[in-house]
Each structure stands twice: as C-alpha cells, then as structure tokens.
Design an enzyme around this catalytic site. Structure first.
Site, PDB file in Angstrom:
ATOM      1  N   HIS A   9      41.717  55.657  21.721  1.00 25.22           N
ATOM      2  CA  HIS A   9      41.001  56.382  22.769  1.00 25.22           C
ATOM      3  C   HIS A   9      40.842  57.865  22.419  1.00 25.22           C
ATOM      4  O   HIS A   9      41.565  58.412  21.578  1.00 25.22           O
ATOM      5  CB  HIS A   9      41.747  56.251  24.100  1.00 25.22           C
ATOM      6  CG  HIS A   9      43.137  56.837  24.066  1.00 25.22           C
ATOM      7  ND1 HIS A   9      43.389  58.189  24.183  1.00 25.22           N
ATOM      8  CD2 HIS A   9      44.342  56.250  23.921  1.00 25.22           C
ATOM      9  CE1 HIS A   9      44.684  58.416  24.111  1.00 25.22           C
ATOM     10  NE2 HIS A   9      45.294  57.257  23.938  1.00 25.22           N
ATOM     11  N   GLU A  82      49.396  50.749  25.661  1.00 25.55           N
ATOM     12  CA  GLU A  82      50.375  51.485  24.873  1.00 25.55           C
ATOM     13  C   GLU A  82      51.773  50.952  25.169  1.00 25.55           C
ATOM     14  O   GLU A  82      51.995  50.241  26.155  1.00 25.55           O
ATOM     15  CB  GLU A  82      50.274  52.980  25.219  1.00 25.55           C
ATOM     16  CG  GLU A  82      51.228  53.907  24.489  1.00 25.55           C
ATOM     17  CD  GLU A  82      51.053  53.875  22.979  1.00 25.55           C
ATOM     18  OE1 GLU A  82      51.619  52.945  22.356  1.00 25.55           O
ATOM     19  OE2 GLU A  82      50.388  54.768  22.419  1.00 25.55           O
TER      20      GLU A  82
END
Length: 217
Positions: A9, A82
């Site tokens: 990202h 994550e």
C-alpha cells in the site's frame, strides 16, 4: 501459472513517523494517495484479470486506484492483513523497546514463535502470520480463474512472500527493501511462489503532483 503483482500500500501518516500499524486501520496520507495514483498509471497498460486487497483501509485505497479505472471491484480478503502486533500497535517504534523490553528483544531476535503482549488485538506469532498470508496468496493464485492478478497488501506480507519464494528462513536478517507502493512480481500455480522481480518503484521517482491531482480525487 498465475502472474501476481504483489503491491505494498501507499504511505500513511503513521508510516511517515514510524508508528506501528498492524491491524489498526489507518488511511493513506496525501503522499500515499499520490503514490497509489502513480502506481495505477504505471500498470494501466497491463491486462489484469482481478484486483485483491487486504480489508484494511490503506490497502483498499491503493487497490481502488488500480481497480476503478478498469471498472473492476476490489475483492477484499482478511487473510492479506498485516501481522497483528498486539500491544505494540499504535506505538512509535522508538518507544516499543522502552515499554516492552523483553518482547522487543524477542522481536529483534527474530523469534518466529514469540507472541507479544495483547492490546486491542491479540498478537500473532511470525509463524502464524507467515502461514496465514502465504497460504492466502497461494489460495487466490491457485483458483485457476486468472492469468494475472494484482494483490495489494502490507510490508510484512511482502516479506513473508519473498522468504517463501526464496525458501529463506526468518532467522536470516532481512537484506531486502520493502517500499510503499512498490510492484513486486511473482508467479504461482497455487503450490508455491516464484519471485520474478522485486521492488519496482520507478513510477514514484518523479511524482508530478499537479499531473496526479485529478487521479487522486
């Protein structure tokens, strides 16, 4: 074989000040939005069959920049999140060792089975995290429905994929960079990952803010 564009990202405000995010849901900052737009423009000419992303906002926003011009819907998968760092989440990296010296030492020692103190979320060990993320990528790639896909995820997920592809143990120090909005190319038949190219950020080297303003609105 399915080709995978595995993408980290864009930048967040917490990335910029080195505050640990984990499962906390932090959006892209202005720079991250520009990075996502530049990324989308860089791969606009590639035939991508589907766009997948972690369900956390920073990954969703980056993936949307890729999917929207193509008229595609981002397919969200929690398995691409994550690592969960428990009580470490929300802390500046510089402060973690002061608050949790033993857990921090285990982290720096790359103890694959260390579980950090719980916070808002219960922490994952690195072994659990790696298994979750690599198996998710392989499951998506192994569906047999796509020739090329984009998967937008997180730095930790990229590290797990890199190590899995190169059969690199976690006790080996990380000697490779993981850049925001980077393009990392793999291929897979669903059985294992093969690394093709790592860390492409050429599209970020000359970000023209004015030219990208319309893309990030």
């Amino acid at each position: 074989m399915t080709e995978i564009l595995l993408i980290r990202h864009g930048e967040t405000a917490w990335n910029a000040i080195r505050r640990l995010q984990g499962h906390l849901d932090i959006p892209l900052n202005a720079e991250g939005l520009r990075q996502a737009a530049a990324l989308a423009r860089a791969i606009a000419g590639e035939e991508i069959d589907a766009v997948f992303a972690s369900d956390l906002m920073r990954a969703r926003q980056t993936a949307q920049a890729i999917a929207a011009p193509r008229g595609m819907t981002v397919q969200l998968d929690r398995g691409l999140r994550e690592r969960c760092y428990g009580a470490f989440e929300g802390m500046l990296y510089a402060d973690i060792g002061k608050r949790y010296p033993d857990a921090y030492a285990a982290w720096k020692a790359r103890d694959i089975d260390a579980r950090f103190p719980a916070g808002v979320h219960v922490a994952e060990t690195m072994r659990e995290f790696s298994h979750r993320t690599v198996s998710t990528i392989l499951r998506i790639a192994g569906s047999g429905r796509h020739r090329k896909i984009a998967i937008v995820c997180h730095g930790g997920v990229l590290e797990c994929a890199y190590r899995a592809a190169l059969e690199m143990d976690f006790d080996q120090a990380r000697d490779f960079d993981i850049f925001n909005a980077s393009i990392n190319r793999f291929e897979s038949d669903g059985g294992r990952l093969h690394l093709l190219h790592w860390g492409d950020v050429a599209h970020l080297e000359s970000l023209d803010v004015g030219a990208l303003d319309e893309l990030v609105k």
